[in-house]
Design a protein around this motif. Structure first.
Motif: not given
Length: 296
Positions: A214-221, A223-229
């Protein structure tokens, strides 16, 4: 570490009882075979109140773990969330680690049980791996073949693998282990997912041979907000060691930077890394210091 004292209360099958007075049967599958499902959840003291981070996602995953393995799950998720907040209140916990556990009735066969119990407990716990960057090693223990178990279920017995890997790593002088999958590719830590930074991008092992946290999914989310690929792909050990940096993430770990993998030292300063940016963003998110409502 003492996880409870004479005043600690747990939730057991619909009732709040003293932890030191709670009982379980010694003839259950969960004790003998590790056939149980659990979760790790964190509560944080925020300026709004004590908040359980992504409580619904965790309890839904607990339910899903039971469904994947044939463990009866008869509880309402909303009610479990409500009782977890009550558990924190009764123990006067503001920041806490919460452990729900679904365990089986007494029986010694190798057939899934027809009845189960549920327990909710909590304790005060700091950063699981501390606040410094980690020295990790590639473990000789591999993650189980996904055809040998339900790899995406958070099942107690699966963590024998994690205990062996972590114990081996610490005996060798490392902080933590990194496990490969059955194909020799990077999988995850003993209790955390891994992200690898290279050339301004993040890479993480694809689903299939890992527990997708769940933390992995949060990090990916984030990254979307922060424009990190973020690229999900198969990752070799060579790619990991040639990268600019890496970090573990998980509910217990939160976000923890990696300094070395075996004898390979990451030269990039942690404070200049994408990982450090995400470490700060994640902490702001769980403490509700920044408005990230789009992802929570």
């Amino acid at each position: 570490m003492n996880y409870y004292n004479s005043n600690t209360v747990i939730y057991l099958n619909g009732q709040f009882v003293k932890a030191e007075e709670a009982k379980t049967d010694l003839y259950g599958q969960s004790l003998h075979y590790g056939f149980a499902a659990f979760e790790g959840i964190r509560a944080y003291k925020t300026h709004n109140a004590t908040r359980i981070f992504k409580a619904r996602e965790h309890f839904e995953r607990l339910k899903r773990s039971c469904e994947l393995t044939g463990i009866p799950f008869t509880w309402n998720v909303d009610e479990l969330i409500k009782q977890t907040y009550r558990l924190l209140e009764l123990n006067n916990f503001k920041d806490a680690y919460i452990r729900p556990l679904v365990f089986s009735e007494p029986q010694m066969t190798l057939v899934a049980p027809s009845q189960t119990s549920i327990m909710l407990c909590a304790w005060e716990w700091g950063a699981y791996l501390g606040d410094r960057q980690l020295k990790i090693c590639v473990s000789p223990f591999e993650r189980p073949n996904p055809k040998s178990t339900q790899i995406e279920a958070k099942i107690s017995g699966n963590y024998v693998n994690s205990i062996l890997a972590t114990s081996d790593a610490k005996n060798k002088g490392f902080d933590e282990a990194l496990l490969l999958d059955h194909k020799g590719l990077v999988a995850e830590g003993s209790g955390a997912n891994i992200f690898i930074e290279k050339n301004g991008k993040l890479f993480t092992p694809a689903k299939g041979n890992i527990l997708p946290g769940i933390t992995r999914a949060t990090i990916i989310e984030l990254c979307k907000v922060l424009d990190i690929e973020v690229v999900e792909k198969e990752i070799t050990v060579d790619f990991l060691k040639e990268a600019d940096g890496a970090f573990f993430c998980g509910t217990a770990v939160e976000v923890a930077g990696i300094h070395t993998v075996d004898e390979t030292v990451y030269r990039q300063r942690w404070r200049d890394s994408i990982g450090a940016t995400l470490q700060r963003a994640y902490k702001n998110l769980v403490l509700e210091k920044v408005n990230y409502e789009v992802i929570i």
